[in-house]
Write a protein that holds these residues in place. Structure first.
Motif, PDB file in Angstrom:
ATOM      1  N   THR A 210       0.796  -1.224   0.000  1.00  0.00           N
ATOM      2  CA  THR A 210       0.000   0.000   0.000  1.00  0.00           C
ATOM      3  C   THR A 210       0.829   1.274   0.000  1.00  0.00           C
ATOM      4  O   THR A 210       0.323   2.332  -0.355  1.00  0.00           O
ATOM      5  N   ASP A 211       2.082   1.206   0.429  1.00  0.00           N
ATOM      6  CA  ASP A 211       2.926   2.396   0.476  1.00  0.00           C
ATOM      7  C   ASP A 211       3.603   2.564  -0.882  1.00  0.00           C
ATOM      8  O   ASP A 211       4.453   1.756  -1.262  1.00  0.00           O
ATOM      9  N   PRO A 212       3.259   3.596  -1.641  1.00  0.00           N
ATOM     10  CA  PRO A 212       3.840   3.766  -2.982  1.00  0.00           C
ATOM     11  C   PRO A 212       5.322   4.083  -2.956  1.00  0.00           C
ATOM     12  O   PRO A 212       5.989   3.999  -3.989  1.00  0.00           O
ATOM     13  N   GLY A 213       5.853   4.444  -1.785  1.00  0.00           N
ATOM     14  CA  GLY A 213       7.272   4.778  -1.699  1.00  0.00           C
ATOM     15  C   GLY A 213       8.157   3.631  -1.257  1.00  0.00           C
ATOM     16  O   GLY A 213       9.369   3.805  -1.148  1.00  0.00           O
ATOM     17  N   THR A 214       7.576   2.467  -1.004  1.00  0.00           N
ATOM     18  CA  THR A 214       8.358   1.326  -0.538  1.00  0.00           C
ATOM     19  C   THR A 214       8.644   0.376  -1.688  1.00  0.00           C
ATOM     20  O   THR A 214       7.766   0.062  -2.479  1.00  0.00           O
ATOM     21  N   THR A 215       9.884  -0.083  -1.775  1.00  0.00           N
ATOM     22  CA  THR A 215      10.235  -1.065  -2.798  1.00  0.00           C
ATOM     23  C   THR A 215      11.319  -1.982  -2.251  1.00  0.00           C
ATOM     24  O   THR A 215      11.816  -1.795  -1.138  1.00  0.00           O
ATOM     25  N   ALA A 216      11.677  -2.987  -3.035  1.00  0.00           N
ATOM     26  CA  ALA A 216      12.681  -3.963  -2.613  1.00  0.00           C
ATOM     27  C   ALA A 216      13.607  -4.266  -3.778  1.00  0.00           C
ATOM     28  O   ALA A 216      13.209  -4.206  -4.942  1.00  0.00           O
ATOM     29  N   ARG A 217      14.837  -4.596  -3.450  1.00  0.00           N
ATOM     30  CA  ARG A 217      15.818  -4.974  -4.460  1.00  0.00           C
ATOM     31  C   ARG A 217      16.691  -6.110  -3.926  1.00  0.00           C
ATOM     32  O   ARG A 217      16.919  -6.217  -2.718  1.00  0.00           O
TER      33      ARG A 217
END
Length: 272
Positions: A210-217
């Motif tokens: 839900t958080d558009p600013g969270t991502t993973a790599r």
């Protein structure tokens, strides 16, 4: 040297981390059996820690009921470890990441991992930890933070790179660091590739993030350890994979580090 696999533990980590295959989180709980392992040589970052997944991309996200099912003894242990963690005070001695790398998650993940794993054991370990602290992004989103209480969130990032509950961390323990310093050891790093994990993209498409600013790599790198014994200088290469959560636009102005999720390091040959 065979890879070492240890029983996962409950860790203070993100609920989002479960999507990437973390050993466990406060909001998620899994049990696995301990596999065969060989004794690891002391004071060298050569063991493999592969934290097995505890959910699949198609599984349901954690709920308060699932969070409550966490083993209270393990939960208390992890929170106590975080409370006792020495959080670096003052500003970092190493320059924080700036410029173009902070505006694109692939570039930021690559630069963060390169700097994190480029370790000179002849310098204070606290230099690395203060830099990690400066790179970290404070968060309050319950989906990200899970059951980490507000008074411990300032040490969330540092704990993730130093926790040795199930094996070596990205930053060696104080004792390992001292032993490596005695041999004049240091590491150099070449980042091989950066990918967005499939489990993460599946979760995005399913509307579970839900958080558009969270991502993973997931960052793959080749690490070379340089050591000196007497008049002889030796090198050894290792393959490393480190997955991490990041926070950035539109939630924050630039990309920043949230937590390390998994850390795997195995000998890759090339010793001299």
């Amino acid at each position: 040297m065979r890879p070492h696999r240890r029983r996962p533990r409950i860790v203070v980590a993100t609920v989002i981390a479960a999507l990437l295959g973390s050993a466990s989180t406060i909001g998620w709980y899994a049990v696995a059996t301990q596999g065969p392992s060989d004794p690891a040589p002391p004071a060298t970052p050569t063991r493999t820690v592969t934290k097995p997944p505890q959910s699949t991309p198609g599984s349901a996200p954690a709920t308060s009921v699932q969070a409550a099912s966490a083993n209270p003894i393990d939960l208390a242990r992890d929170l106590d470890r975080m409370r006792r963690l020495d959080v670096p005070s003052g500003g970092p001695r190493e320059a924080v990441i700036t410029g173009e790398a902070t505006r694109q998650p692939d570039l930021y993940a690559a630069e963060f991992v390169r700097r994190l794993l480029t370790q000179d054991y002849r310098r204070p370990r606290e230099d690395v930890l203060s830099w990690v602290q400066a790179e970290s992004s404070p968060l309050a989103d319950p989906l990200v933070i899970g059951l980490v209480p507000p008074d411990l969130r300032d040490r969330f990032a540092v704990d993730s790179v130093t926790d040795t509950t199930v094996g070596p961390a990205a930053v060696p323990s104080r004792g390992e660091w001292t032993a490596l310093a005695a041999s004049g050891a240091y590491r150099t790093v070449k980042v091989d590739r950066v990918i967005e994990p499939t489990a993460w993209t599946n979760a995005i498409q399913a509307g579970r993030i839900t958080d558009p600013g969270t991502t993973a790599r997931l960052v793959a790198a080749t690490v070379t350890l340089h050591q000196r014994t007497g008049d002889h200088t030796s090198t050894a290469q290792f393959s490393v994979a480190l997955s991490l959560d990041l926070e950035g636009p539109p939630t924050t102005a630039d990309w920043r580090f949230v937590t390390a999720v998994t850390y795997t390091i195995i000998p890759a040959g090339g010793a001299s």
